[in-house]
Motif scaffolding. Structure first.
Motif, PDB file in Angstrom:
ATOM      1  N   ASP A  99      18.966  54.834  49.847  1.00  0.00           N
ATOM      2  CA  ASP A  99      19.549  55.239  48.565  1.00  0.00           C
ATOM      3  C   ASP A  99      20.638  56.291  48.739  1.00  0.00           C
ATOM      4  OD1 ASP A  99      17.930  53.545  47.090  1.00  0.00           O
ATOM      5  OD2 ASP A  99      16.396  55.076  46.748  1.00  0.00           O
ATOM      6  N   GLU A 100      20.732  56.858  49.915  1.00  0.00           N
ATOM      7  CA  GLU A 100      21.705  57.914  50.172  1.00  0.00           C
ATOM      8  C   GLU A 100      23.005  57.376  50.774  1.00  0.00           C
ATOM      9  OE1 GLU A 100      21.232  61.143  49.164  1.00  0.00           O
ATOM     10  OE2 GLU A 100      19.434  60.296  48.259  1.00  0.00           O
ATOM     11  N   LEU A 101      23.140  56.055  50.836  1.00  0.00           N
ATOM     12  CA  LEU A 101      24.305  55.421  51.452  1.00  0.00           C
ATOM     13  C   LEU A 101      24.826  54.293  50.567  1.00  0.00           C
ATOM     14  CD1 LEU A 101      22.576  54.825  54.896  1.00  0.00           C
ATOM     15  CD2 LEU A 101      24.154  56.688  54.382  1.00  0.00           C
ATOM     16  N   PHE A 102      26.084  53.920  50.767  1.00  0.00           N
ATOM     17  CA  PHE A 102      26.587  52.686  50.174  1.00  0.00           C
ATOM     18  C   PHE A 102      25.859  51.530  50.844  1.00  0.00           C
ATOM     19  CE2 PHE A 102      30.320  55.227  49.018  1.00  0.00           C
ATOM     20  CZ  PHE A 102      30.621  54.718  47.765  1.00  0.00           C
ATOM     21  N   SER A 103      25.375  50.585  50.062  1.00  0.00           N
ATOM     22  CA  SER A 103      24.736  49.409  50.641  1.00  0.00           C
ATOM     23  C   SER A 103      25.815  48.430  51.109  1.00  0.00           C
ATOM     24  CB  SER A 103      23.845  48.726  49.599  1.00  0.00           C
ATOM     25  OG  SER A 103      24.650  48.098  48.610  1.00  0.00           O
ATOM     26  N   PRO A 104      25.465  47.492  51.962  1.00  0.00           N
ATOM     27  CA  PRO A 104      26.439  46.462  52.335  1.00  0.00           C
ATOM     28  C   PRO A 104      26.985  45.727  51.101  1.00  0.00           C
ATOM     29  CG  PRO A 104      24.606  46.413  53.855  1.00  0.00           C
ATOM     30  CD  PRO A 104      24.230  47.367  52.747  1.00  0.00           C
ATOM     31  N   THR A 105      26.124  45.479  50.111  1.00  0.00           N
ATOM     32  CA  THR A 105      26.570  44.807  48.882  1.00  0.00           C
ATOM     33  C   THR A 105      27.571  45.667  48.126  1.00  0.00           C
ATOM     34  OG1 THR A 105      24.467  43.628  48.712  1.00  0.00           O
ATOM     35  CG2 THR A 105      25.791  43.776  46.704  1.00  0.00           C
ATOM     36  N   ASP A 106      27.335  46.988  48.070  1.00  0.00           N
ATOM     37  CA  ASP A 106      28.288  47.904  47.420  1.00  0.00           C
ATOM     38  C   ASP A 106      29.667  47.770  48.068  1.00  0.00           C
ATOM     39  OD1 ASP A 106      26.183  48.981  45.898  1.00  0.00           O
ATOM     40  OD2 ASP A 106      25.942  50.716  47.218  1.00  0.00           O
ATOM     41  N   LYS A 107      29.689  47.739  49.389  1.00  0.00           N
ATOM     42  CA  LYS A 107      30.953  47.660  50.122  1.00  0.00           C
ATOM     43  C   LYS A 107      31.638  46.307  49.920  1.00  0.00           C
ATOM     44  CE  LYS A 107      29.702  51.037  53.663  1.00  0.00           C
ATOM     45  NZ  LYS A 107      29.471  51.252  55.101  1.00  0.00           N
ATOM     46  N   ILE A 108      30.850  45.253  49.886  1.00  0.00           N
ATOM     47  CA  ILE A 108      31.420  43.914  49.669  1.00  0.00           C
ATOM     48  C   ILE A 108      32.048  43.823  48.283  1.00  0.00           C
ATOM     49  CG2 ILE A 108      30.795  41.481  49.307  1.00  0.00           C
ATOM     50  CD1 ILE A 108      28.789  41.872  51.660  1.00  0.00           C
ATOM     51  N   LYS A 109      31.344  44.341  47.262  1.00  0.00           N
ATOM     52  CA  LYS A 109      31.890  44.320  45.897  1.00  0.00           C
ATOM     53  C   LYS A 109      33.231  45.049  45.846  1.00  0.00           C
ATOM     54  CE  LYS A 109      27.643  44.225  43.107  1.00  0.00           C
ATOM     55  NZ  LYS A 109      26.837  45.027  42.150  1.00  0.00           N
ATOM     56  N   ALA A 110      33.308  46.212  46.466  1.00  0.00           N
ATOM     57  CA  ALA A 110      34.552  46.987  46.461  1.00  0.00           C
ATOM     58  C   ALA A 110      35.656  46.256  47.230  1.00  0.00           C
ATOM     59  CB  ALA A 110      34.316  48.376  47.062  1.00  0.00           C
ATOM     60  N   THR A 111      35.306  45.700  48.357  1.00  0.00           N
ATOM     61  CA  THR A 111      36.295  45.014  49.181  1.00  0.00           C
ATOM     62  C   THR A 111      36.866  43.790  48.467  1.00  0.00           C
ATOM     63  OG1 THR A 111      35.242  45.794  51.210  1.00  0.00           O
ATOM     64  CG2 THR A 111      36.682  43.873  51.402  1.00  0.00           C
ATOM     65  N   PHE A 112      36.003  42.944  47.933  1.00  0.00           N
ATOM     66  CA  PHE A 112      36.489  41.743  47.247  1.00  0.00           C
ATOM     67  C   PHE A 112      37.141  42.070  45.911  1.00  0.00           C
ATOM     68  CE2 PHE A 112      33.390  39.339  49.994  1.00  0.00           C
ATOM     69  CZ  PHE A 112      34.374  38.743  50.766  1.00  0.00           C
ATOM     70  N   GLY A 113      36.741  43.174  45.298  1.00  0.00           N
ATOM     71  CA  GLY A 113      37.356  43.590  44.039  1.00  0.00           C
ATOM     72  C   GLY A 113      38.655  44.352  44.232  1.00  0.00           C
ATOM     73  N   HIS A 114      38.970  44.693  45.484  1.00  0.00           N
ATOM     74  CA  HIS A 114      40.173  45.472  45.826  1.00  0.00           C
ATOM     75  C   HIS A 114      40.222  46.786  45.058  1.00  0.00           C
ATOM     76  CE1 HIS A 114      41.723  42.213  48.242  1.00  0.00           C
ATOM     77  NE2 HIS A 114      41.437  41.391  47.259  1.00  0.00           N
ATOM     78  N   ASN A 115      39.045  47.392  44.873  1.00  0.00           N
ATOM     79  CA  ASN A 115      38.945  48.688  44.197  1.00  0.00           C
ATOM     80  C   ASN A 115      38.117  49.635  45.045  1.00  0.00           C
ATOM     81  OD1 ASN A 115      40.310  48.115  41.753  1.00  0.00           O
ATOM     82  ND2 ASN A 115      38.520  47.033  40.992  1.00  0.00           N
ATOM     83  N   ASP A 116      38.420  50.923  44.944  1.00  0.00           N
ATOM     84  CA  ASP A 116      37.569  51.917  45.571  1.00  0.00           C
ATOM     85  C   ASP A 116      36.220  51.910  44.854  1.00  0.00           C
ATOM     86  OD1 ASP A 116      39.738  52.588  47.143  1.00  0.00           O
ATOM     87  OD2 ASP A 116      40.244  54.382  45.994  1.00  0.00           O
ATOM     88  N   GLY A 117      35.201  52.380  45.531  1.00  0.00           N
ATOM     89  CA  GLY A 117      33.873  52.489  44.940  1.00  0.00           C
ATOM     90  C   GLY A 117      33.378  53.917  45.044  1.00  0.00           C
ATOM     91  N   TYR A 118      32.710  54.373  43.997  1.00  0.00           N
ATOM     92  CA  TYR A 118      32.138  55.717  43.982  1.00  0.00           C
ATOM     93  C   TYR A 118      30.633  55.611  43.811  1.00  0.00           C
ATOM     94  CZ  TYR A 118      36.891  57.464  43.234  1.00  0.00           C
ATOM     95  OH  TYR A 118      38.223  57.764  43.357  1.00  0.00           O
TER      96      TYR A 118
END
Length: 152
Positions: A99-118
Motif C-alpha cells: 500500500d506504500e507503493l504504486f502498484s504495477p496496475t497504477d503505473k500501467i494506467k498512467a503509462t497508457f493514459g499518458h498522464n502523470d499519476g499521484y
C-alpha cells in the motif's frame, strides 16, 4: 457568476475541488490531503483527476470512492473541454507494504493514459509517478519503467 460550494467526500464538508493552483503538483497535493484521512478510515481507495482550467491554473475533480483495492479516476467527472494532466488516488488503510507503493496496475494506467499519476499512502506519504514518456529524454534509458518522485 454566483459562488458555489463543492462538497467533498465527507458529507457536508467543503472541498477545494475547482480552486485554482499554480501547478499540477500543488493541485494534486490538495486533492491527496482531502482524501487521506477518509481513505484510511473507510479502508477504501479514492480517485480523481487533475486538470488545467481555462485560466491556465490547475485543479482537481471531486474524488470518487472505489473499493478496498481499486479506484477509477474516470468515475470522477471533469468539466467538458478541460485538459486532464494527471490522475490522483489513495490506497486504503491496510498499512501493508504494497500500500506504500504504486502498484504495477497504477503505473500501467498512467503509462497508457499518458498522464502523470499521484498517490497518497496510508501513512500519508505523497508520490508522483511519471511514465517514461514524461521523463526527460536524457534520463529515459535510466528510468525506462518510469520515475517515482516523493512530494512530501
Amino acid at each position: 457568476m454566483p459562488e458555489m460550494t463543492i462538497y467533498g467526500i465527507i458529507p457536508g464538508s467543503p472541498s477545494d475541488s475547482g480552486k485554482g493552483y499554480p501547478t499540477p503538483d500543488d493541485a494534486a497535493r490538495a486533492a491527496l490531503s482531502e482524501i487521506d484521512t477518509r481513505s484510511v478510515e473507510d479502508k477504501s481507495e479514492y480517485a480523481g483527476n487533475v486538470y488545467q482550467k481555462s485560466d491556465g491554473s490547475y485543479t482537481f475533480s471531486p474524488p470518487a470512492r472505489g473499493t478496498d483495492r481499486t479506484s477509477r479516476a474516470e468515475d470522477s467527472q471533469v468539466p467538458k473541454g478541460v485538459k486532464v494532466v494527471a490522475t490522483y488516488h489513495s490506497h486504503g488503510g491496510e498499512f501493508a507494504v504494497s500500500d506504500e507503493l504504486f502498484s504495477p496496475t497504477d503505473k500501467i494506467k498512467a503509462t497508457f493514459g499518458h498522464n502523470d499519476g499521484y498517490l497518497i499512502t496510508p501513512r500519508g506519504d505523497m508520490y508522483k509517478y511519471l511514465p517514461v514518456d514524461h521523463v526527460p529524454p536524457a534520463a529515459q534509458n535510466e528510468f525506462a519503467g518510469g520515475l517515482v518522485v516523493r512530494l512530501n
